[in-house]
Design a protein around this motif. Structure first.
Motif: not given
Lengths: 264, 220
Positions: B45-47, B49-50, B196-201, B203
């Protein structure tokens, strides 16, 4: 009552090897003070919170321009705490930072932490335009909740262009209303402090740094352009700052050791 | 447009090399952040949406006809980790080979010439979808699904997780996959500045650690 405020500053070479601040305009909760810089040739301005802000619904903007050849440091006297404000159904607050750094100019943008208090709802954005020979050292830290409280809603976007081309674009979203999984094992893994440290320097064009880890939850990564980004997550603000300070020292010492011109 | 073309493209047997990648799940398993199906669901889910939304929008934009070289640059700016940039370009190169054999197009040829070492995979995928007569939302769907199916398949191998449970995780994410694909396609229609530029620290951080492991099961 929500507040709309735009603070402005502009740094220019003073013609005597130093930097002058011909524009230093405070507005509402954003009070700017000229402070003494320990770095030769640098002007320094400190953001001094004049009242508590942003509350939900406030719209705050800071615009800073560093003219060609000028050297500026901007820091802050205290952390910025996003707060819920009086009305529960209030609009989100916005906090926009626009930075322009000219040819041969240098900006150190080193504010204190941004704390997302329970019940607050803040959209923060930082937009940076760098000239091809500009240098930038920028730190951002997001702290999710004051001590022992759940976080508010916080989105941040950091967009950096160099010579009109995209260098870095990152968006983070946390807290109530954020898309699912933000606290999970791909994004934060339960950490409550997140930080970025960006160093853009034209000398990285010829000598890019290798990627390197600072412990299990922080990494220094060379971007596709001449810049490095340190990304870190930590349990709290103090641990986060310790990692970012270590990385900053190493980066700045590295620039000196390579006999490059110091980032002033 | 052909719905079957999307099935061909999204088939795990399509020879684009994705099976060798865990999407960050391997370091998450090793560090104890994924231990069971619930953790896998939270990870996916986190991956999604980012990194998933960001990649899906790049693919949708390429399928929509935006300049692939500008999109490749936008992908670089959205990928601070050199390990992940290298992975994206490697997968892009593999996708390009498969795509030019299956849906040849002058646009794919032009991108292959301009980026001989590989363009970012979502950009190549978007152009492939375009060559196959698919819509930008189809390309976004493919990327969104790949974002979660890669880690789910990898975790079955890494944790000996029951494959039924892993597939159930994916099935329960279906409505969110649809949402992300719709958001990505909508952003693509508004142009490159709206992407968008959504990112996951985590990852980004763990990708660098993982790339330095001497022995690993997955390439990323």
């Amino acid at each position: 009552m929500s507040v709309r405020a735009t603070a402005r500053l502009r740094a220019e070479p003073d013609g005597r090897g130093g930097t002058a601040l011909p524009v230093l305009e405070s507005d509402g909760p954003l009070a700017l003070r000229r402070t003494r810089s320990p770095l030769p040739g640098h002007a320094r301005a400190t953001v001094v919170g004049a009242m508590s802000a942003p509350l939900n619904g406030d719209r705050l903007t800071i615009e800073a321009e560093v003219a060609d050849g000028a050297h500026l440091t901007v820091d802050a006297a205290a952390a910025t705490v996003a707060l819920p404000g009086a009305r529960a159904d209030g609009e989100p607050s916005t906090y926009a930072v626009h930075l322009r750094v000219g040819e041969g100019a240098a900006l150190r943008w080193l504010p204190e932490q941004l704390v997302s208090a329970h019940g607050s709802d803040l959209r923060q954005s930082t937009r940076v335009e760098l000239a091809p020979t500009a240098r930038l050292l920028l730190r951002e830290e997001q702290i999710l909740g004051r001590h022992g409280e759940p976080t508010g809603a916080l989105t941040t976007r950091l967009t950096v262009h160099r010579g009109g081309r995209p260098l870095l674009d990152q968006q983070l979203a946390y807290g109530p209303g954020a898309p699912g999984g933000w606290d999970g094992p791909a994004v934060l893994g339960g950490h409550r402090a997140v930080g970025q440290l960006l160093l853009a320097d034209p000398s990285f064009e010829d000598a890019p740094l290798p990627a390197r880890l600072f412990g299990p939850t922080a990494a220094l990564t060379p971007l596709a352009g001449p810049a490095v980004l340190v990304t870190a997550v930590a349990a709290d603000a103090r641990l986060l700052r310790a990692v970012l300070n270590e990385a900053m020292r190493e980066l700045l010492d590295g620039l000196k050791a390579d006999h490059r011109q110091e980032v002033r | 447009m052909s719905r079957a073309a999307l099935l061909v493209l999204a088939d795990g047997r399509f020879p684009a090399g994705g099976h060798a990648h865990s999407g960050g799940a391997e370091p998450a398993v090793t560090q104890g952040r994924i231990r069971n199906a619930d953790d896998l669901a939270a990870f996916c889910r986190g991956r999604l949406h980012t990194a998933g939304l960001t990649a899906a929008a790049l693919a949708a934009a390429a399928a929509h006809g935006l300049d692939p070289l500008a999109l490749d640059e936008a992908a670089d700016a959205r990928t601070p980790s050199p390990a992940l940039r290298a992975t994206a370009r490697k997968l892009g190169r593999q996708m390009m080979r498969a795509a030019r054999a299956t849906w040849p197009s002058p646009e794919l040829d032009a991108l292959a010439t301009a980026r001989p070492r590989g363009a970012h995979q979502p950009v190549v995928l978007g152009l492939t979808a375009r060559a196959a007569g698919l819509k930008s939302e189809d390309a976004a769907h493919w990327v969104a699904y790949e974002t979660v199916s890669g880690p789910a398949t990898a975790v079955v191998r890494l944790l000996s997780l029951d494959p039924f449970h892993a597939t159930a995780v994916l099935a329960r994410l279906a409505p969110e996959l649809d949402d992300v694909a719709a958001q990505a396609a909508e952003a693509a229609r508004r142009g490159i500045d709206a992407l968008p530029a959504a990112s996951a620290p985590l990852l980004d951080i763990t990708a660098e650690a993982h790339a330095a492991w001497p022995v690993r099961l997955f390439a990323s």
